[in-house]
Design a protein around this motif. Structure first.
Motif, short mmCIF file in Angstrom:
data_model
loop_
_atom_site.label_atom_id
_atom_site.label_comp_id
_atom_site.label_asym_id
_atom_site.label_seq_id
_atom_site.Cartn_x
_atom_site.Cartn_y
_atom_site.Cartn_z
N UNK A 28 -10.06 14.00 -14.45
CA UNK A 28 -9.65 13.03 -15.47
C UNK A 28 -8.19 13.26 -15.87
N UNK A 29 -7.77 14.52 -15.98
CA UNK A 29 -6.36 14.81 -16.29
C UNK A 29 -5.44 14.31 -15.19
N UNK A 30 -5.83 14.56 -13.95
CA UNK A 30 -5.01 14.15 -12.81
C UNK A 30 -4.85 12.64 -12.75
N UNK A 31 -5.96 11.93 -12.92
CA UNK A 31 -5.93 10.47 -12.80
C UNK A 31 -5.33 9.82 -14.04
N UNK A 32 -5.37 10.52 -15.17
CA UNK A 32 -4.80 9.97 -16.39
C UNK A 32 -3.29 10.08 -16.45
N UNK A 33 -2.71 10.91 -15.60
CA UNK A 33 -1.25 11.09 -15.57
C UNK A 33 -0.69 10.21 -14.46
N UNK A 34 -0.40 8.98 -14.78
CA UNK A 34 -0.01 8.00 -13.75
C UNK A 34 1.47 8.00 -13.43
N UNK A 35 2.31 8.55 -14.32
CA UNK A 35 3.75 8.52 -14.06
C UNK A 35 4.19 9.60 -13.09
N UNK A 36 3.42 10.67 -12.99
CA UNK A 36 3.69 11.75 -12.04
C UNK A 36 2.41 12.05 -11.27
N UNK A 37 2.43 11.75 -9.99
CA UNK A 37 1.25 11.96 -9.16
C UNK A 37 1.10 10.83 -8.16
N UNK A 38 0.58 11.16 -6.98
CA UNK A 38 0.44 10.18 -5.90
C UNK A 38 -0.89 10.36 -5.20
N UNK A 39 -1.53 9.25 -4.88
CA UNK A 39 -2.68 9.27 -3.98
C UNK A 39 -2.30 8.48 -2.73
N UNK A 40 -2.77 8.95 -1.60
CA UNK A 40 -2.53 8.27 -0.33
C UNK A 40 -3.81 7.62 0.12
N UNK A 41 -3.71 6.33 0.49
CA UNK A 41 -4.86 5.57 0.94
C UNK A 41 -4.46 4.72 2.13
N UNK A 42 -5.45 4.08 2.71
CA UNK A 42 -5.17 3.13 3.77
C UNK A 42 -4.75 1.81 3.13
N UNK A 43 -3.67 1.25 3.60
CA UNK A 43 -3.19 -0.02 3.06
C UNK A 43 -4.25 -1.10 3.21
N UNK A 44 -4.48 -1.85 2.13
CA UNK A 44 -5.49 -2.90 2.13
C UNK A 44 -6.87 -2.38 1.83
N UNK A 45 -7.00 -1.06 1.67
CA UNK A 45 -8.29 -0.45 1.38
C UNK A 45 -8.15 0.49 0.19
N UNK A 46 -7.25 0.11 -0.75
CA UNK A 46 -6.88 1.02 -1.81
C UNK A 46 -7.98 1.33 -2.80
#
Length: 325
Positions: A118-136
């Protein structure tokens, strides 16, 4: 404002992301062992050719897969899957994908993992997730972020991480520094969390870390309050990773086999972090069982403290490492 996705097209090959033949073998053995053991416990039933960096199965499809052509007997499936990767800000829908990768973050300890996510996902200004484009809205292939240990010091998950690390540290010349950085200096310390599927293309690593450290820099100027801006003025980063350490690595005697490596890093960038660290310590983990191929190695946790002023060097060396590989 949501980040515009950054796109990267790469071919995925079903092999671990390491940089020597022995390391690739070790990573593959480790992931295969846990894959078999945990398959029966999974509540997710999607197919995947990938394993996470923490040796967890990520059971999400890659979208459209390459298939052998029916029009030619000479064309066969070569094991490659083409994927368009994109970088996104973390969001609540990423919860289960991130949890899959972080299940063994603190070895076999029972702790507030949900609160940590929850802490990781709540901090949207610093942090990145990698996904497949179009399947986000589906599978997460990597998560990278940095959490201020002082800002979140009262959260149960952060208190449990500190307790875990202090208990794990048995090196007298390091424990005082660790206690200081987790306590009095915590307001200036970022816990760098970086987990990903094993065979994420290595070409993604430099832009992924560039995105993280650029966002940290921007946050020191762009966050709406002075308190938040200061919370990203890191002086140190704490990194907790996993390695395979040779049983004779701490002895002065030469390793029994010239091709043996003293340490096998499960993530190539950790070798750079380790070299640049002000101090570090390792300790045994329990989530990995011994195999024949790894009989001369122990599965270990590695904790490193890296000064923020060394990050520019890290970024340069990481680019050089990937370019040379």
């Amino acid at each position: 404002m949501p980040r515009r996705p950054t796109r990267y097209r790469r071919l995925l090959k079903p092999r671990p992301l390491t940089f020597s033949s022995f390391s690739r073998s070790a990573a593959q053995v480790a992931s295969s062992y846990l894959a078999k053991r945990r398959m029966q416990d999974s509540k997710l039933h999607r197919e995947s050719p990938l394993n996470s960096a923490d040796n967890r199965i990520l059971r999400d499809t890659l979208g459209k897969r390459s298939e052998p052509s029916e029009s030619s007997d000479e064309e066969e499936f070569d094991g490659n899957v083409q994927a368009d990767f994109a970088f996104f800000d973390p969001k609540s829908n990423d919860f289960h994908g991130v949890k899959t990768m972080l299940q063994a973050y603190l070895d076999n300890k029972q702790w507030d993992l949900n609160g940590f996510i929850d802490l990781i996902l709540g901090q949207t200004t610093v942090g990145t997730v990698v996904k497949i484009e179009g399947d986000e809205d589906e599978g997460v292939f990597s998560i990278v972020t940095a959490l201020n240990l002082g800002r979140y010091k009262d959260h149960k998950c952060i208190m449990e991480i500190k307790e875990f690390l202090l208990k794990a540290c048995q090196e007298k010349d390091v424990v005082d520094d660790l206690r200081l950085i987790l306590g009095e200096q915590a307001q200036n310390v970022g816990l760098l969390v970086s987990q990903r599927v094993v065979n994420l293309p290595p070409q993604l690593l430099p832009p992924l870390y560039d995105a993280l450290f650029d966002e940290v820099s921007w946050a020191t100027e762009d966050e709406p309050t002075e308190e938040l801006r200061k919370s990203f003025c890191f002086k140190f980063y704490i990194i907790f990773s996993k390695i395979y350490k040779h049983k004779n690595a701490d002895q002065k005697m030469k390793l029994s086999n010239d091709i043996d490596e003293a340490i096998i890093y499960t993530k190539p960038e950790d070798e750079i972090f380790h070299r640049l660290s002000q101090w570090s310590f390792s300790f045994p983990l329990h989530t990995q069982q011994p195999t024949h191929e790894l009989r001369n190695y122990r599965f270990m946790g590695l904790v490193m403290a890296v000064e923020a002023e060394k990050i520019s060097t890290f970024r340069q060396e990481l680019k050089s490492l990937i370019n040379e590989s």
